[in-house]
Motif scaffolding. Structure first.
Motif, short mmCIF file in Angstrom:
data_model
loop_
_atom_site.label_atom_id
_atom_site.label_comp_id
_atom_site.label_asym_id
_atom_site.label_seq_id
_atom_site.Cartn_x
_atom_site.Cartn_y
_atom_site.Cartn_z
N SER A 1 14.15 44.37 9.47
CA SER A 1 12.97 45.24 9.51
C SER A 1 11.95 44.50 10.37
N GLN B 1 13.73 53.39 10.18
CA GLN B 1 12.63 53.37 9.22
C GLN B 1 11.36 53.85 9.88
N ASP C 1 7.91 52.70 9.96
CA ASP C 1 7.38 51.39 9.59
C ASP C 1 5.87 51.37 9.85
N HIS D 1 10.62 42.21 -3.57
CA HIS D 1 10.42 43.02 -2.36
C HIS D 1 10.71 42.14 -1.14
N HIS D 2 9.82 41.27 -0.79
CA HIS D 2 10.09 40.21 0.17
C HIS D 2 9.05 39.12 -0.03
N SER E 1 3.99 46.89 0.31
CA SER E 1 3.18 45.99 -0.53
C SER E 1 1.92 45.58 0.20
N GLY F 1 1.23 47.40 3.86
CA GLY F 1 2.08 48.28 4.66
C GLY F 1 3.17 48.91 3.83
N ILE F 2 4.00 49.63 4.52
CA ILE F 2 5.08 50.35 3.84
C ILE F 2 6.13 50.73 4.88
N ALA F 3 7.33 50.98 4.43
CA ALA F 3 8.37 51.51 5.32
C ALA F 3 9.15 52.58 4.56
N1 ASP Z 1 9.75 45.71 5.50
C1 ASP Z 1 9.90 46.28 4.21
C2 ASP Z 1 11.31 46.87 4.08
O1 ASP Z 1 11.99 47.04 5.07
C3 ASP Z 1 8.92 47.39 3.94
C4 ASP Z 1 7.51 46.90 3.91
O2 ASP Z 1 7.18 46.03 3.09
O3 ASP Z 1 6.72 47.42 4.69
O4 ASP Z 1 11.74 47.18 2.98
#
Ligand code: ASP
Length: 603
Positions: A203, A241, A243, A455-456, A494, A537-539
């Protein structure tokens, strides 16, 4: 005139429906079907807009009828003729062009087709393997074009929405640095830097955060992402995605913007009025009430906790679960008392598959008492009544009770809940969007004896839980959220960590040493030092969104040239072996008996 080569169309087939009879038009496309009726020849001509009936009439044009016999299936031609109203008995309300036909005056055949190996129209669809092998023919079917039209319109809607809301579209690289957190990277060996590899992005996470450091403020991209995961029915190794990243803002604004996006998109594509704001539920409540972080809210049937009611009544296994800090919970199966023993044991198997030791199925006899299990014998009359009250059960219902640790019980009953709704058709036709918030920050993996980011690793902990980050990270909740629709995760994101010290603490909580963090994410940690705005942000999974909008449950249907479950493109036969020269150029050598060379050879 007869020998003139016809090429360009004046109208798409669908537009011919609105042309006045008597007018001359030129159309172009593929022969879907030919019917010879006495002297008359009828051809169903397909283009991406519609099928149009073309008539070759000997009274009007005798030579044309002779040459029309060459019009075999999927022959490509351009036809000029006069639009005519169909006679009453030949009207076809199922076709866009069902009130008209084209009386051919001349035509040009551009090419002919071998016999199509798949079903192009009508009848049962060919099997998917064949469709994927001959994807160009499969995509020539109108069902498929409709899906890609939905996809195309969604691209346009999404793009203009973000542009109108002040976002700037940026393309981030496909050749990236490998950052082995999360799924496995696809590697691209470098020719210019022997022994080094690029990775295809899982991503654009770090790039979009860096764009915030670069003051871009609001970014979006319809991004291609790559994850080298084992096959799963709902995954493709490459996917798309939506993004997004935003600075100086709040979760509230991010939610409001995306509620507007989805309500607008569903109105525009499906003419549906989606109420906003969307519901919200914390992760913990989603797990406790629905046994899933992707709760399907098209039906209610909440999981209920009855630990305090049923424990201390001398039921051995329940008491020991409760003493060990476990829980006893249930879902109430409406009118489930009618179930046969076999049906009940199938339901129990659903719970067991998710790790439950068993499931107690209790029939509600008259709304006040229960029958047929140990509970009936051991629970006092008052407790039985209380149990039924909490379960909101009525006579004829079935209580499905599971005891064990909180997570296992939740997940097991979550599956039982879905199974009941499926069996009994309890799901409404509504589109139930819900934001799931406050996810755990990390998950402990006993096998690796370390925590992994849920999440990450760039997700910010909740302020009030920061105190646990260094000592007990599992206790931390994250400022992370998912958008869920009818039990499907549409996307997630997040609030990000924007201070280098906190990012270092997060890496430490994940058991990533300073040195490792430096070697893998050094560029990012450095960037964070140069004035990072607060950002979030979000995807969203674009392909999954298209599945919903196009009404298909096959992910491969919404991707023009998809891979199979074995990650193979059946049309091009990718992946393929490459020559020794190609391998040498990037410093690689073939290992003849290795697992990976076996896989490539098969294909
Ligand atoms: N990069 C994250 C994902 O691919 C989404 C994000 O946190 O914006 O799940």
């Amino acid at each position: 005139m007869k020998n003139e080569i016809l090429m360009e169309r004046s109208h798409y087939n669908a537009d011919v429906a609105n042309v006045s009879p008597g007018q001359t038009v030129t159309v172009a496309g593929w022969v879907r079907k030919r019917r010879d009726l006495g002297n008359l020849v009828f051809v169903d001509l397909y283009d991406r807009s519609a099928v149009l009936q073309v008539v070759f009439d000997p009274e009007r044009n005798p030579e044309l009828v002779d040459s029309a016999s060459a019009l075999t299936r999927e022959t490509v031609l351009t036809v000029r003729g006069k639009v005519s109203s169909r006679p009453e008995e030949a009207l076809n309300p199922d076709m866009i062009t069902g009130r008209v036909e084209l009386i051919a005056d001349s035509f040009t055949i551009h090419s002919t087709s071998a016999l199509p190996p798949i079903q192009m129209t009508g009848g049962p669809e060919s099997n998917e393997e064949l469709r994927l092998r001959y994807r160009y023919l499969d995509l020539r079917r109108s069902e498929m074009f409709q899906i890609f039209n939905v996809r195309h319109q969604t691209y346009q809607y999404v793009r203009s929405f973000y542009v109108e809301n002040g976002f700037i579209e940026v393309t981030t690289p496909q050749l990236m640095r490998s950052t082995p957190e999360g799924a496995r990277d696809f590697l691209v060996p470098s020719r210019l830097h022997f022994g080094s590899c690029y990775a295809l992005p899982q991503s654009p996470q770090l790039m979009k955060q860096i764009l915030m450091i670069s003051a871009f403020d609001r970014y979006f991209q319809i991004a291609r992402c790559f994850r080298d995961e084992d096959s799963r029915a709902d995954r493709q190794p490459e996917f798309t995605q939506i993004d997004v990243e935003m600075s100086f803002t709040s979760i509230e604004t991010l939610f409001a913007i995306h509620e507007k996006l989805f309500a607008g998109l569903f109105k525009s594509m499906l003419d549906l009025d989606i109420p906003t704001p969307f519901r919200r539920i914390t992760w913990q409540n989603a797990m406790d009430w629905y046994g899933s972080d992707k709760p399907d809210l098209r039906f209610n049937m909440k999981i209920k906790d009855v630990t305090s009611i049923v424990s201390d009544s001398g039921i051995g296994f329940i008491d020991s679960v409760a003493a060990g800090g476990g829980v006893v919970r249930l879902v109430c199966y409406p009118d489930g008392a009618k179930l046969s023993r076999k049906q009940i044991s199938e339901l129990e198997n659903v719970a067991k598959k998710r790790g439950a030791n068993g499931m107690l199925a209790v029939k509600v006899t008259d709304g006040e008492t229960i029958s047929g299990t140990i509970l009936e014998k051991k629970l006092s009359k008052e407790k039985q009544t209380l149990l039924l009250e909490v379960a909101e059960a009525k006579a004829g219902d079935l209580l499905c009770i599971v005891a064990g640790d909180r997570m296992t019980v939740s997940e097991a009953l979550g599956d039982v809940r879905l199974e009941i709704a499926g069996r009994e058709n309890l799901k409404s036709d509504e589109y139930e969007f819900v934001w799931v918030t406050e996810f755990p920050l990390v998950e402990y993996d006993p096998e690796d004896n370390r925590c992994y980011a849920m999440h990450h690793p760039f997700t910010a902990p909740m302020e009030e839980d920061l105190q646990y980050l260094d000592t007990d990270p599992v206790r931390c909740r994250a400022q992370a959220y998912d958008l869920v629709l009818n039990g499907v995760e549409l996307g997630g994101g997040s609030v990000r960590i924007h201070k280098p010290e906190l990012q270092q603490r997060m890496f430490a909580a994940l058991g990533i040493s300073k040195e490792l963090a430096e070697s893998q994410f050094g560029f990012f940690l450095e960037a964070l030092k140069y004035g990072t705005p607060p950002h979030c942000g979000i995807a969203f999974g674009f392909d999954r969104l298209i599945m919903i909008l196009a009404g298909t449950d096959n992910l491969r249907d919404v991707i023009a040239f998809p891979k199979t479950l074995q990650a193979v493109c059946l049309m091009t036969r990718a992946p393929s072996t490459v020559t020794d020269d190609q391998l040498n150029a990037v410093g690689l050598q073939r290992k003849p008996n290795s697992e990976s060379s076996k896989t490539t050879k098969q294909n």
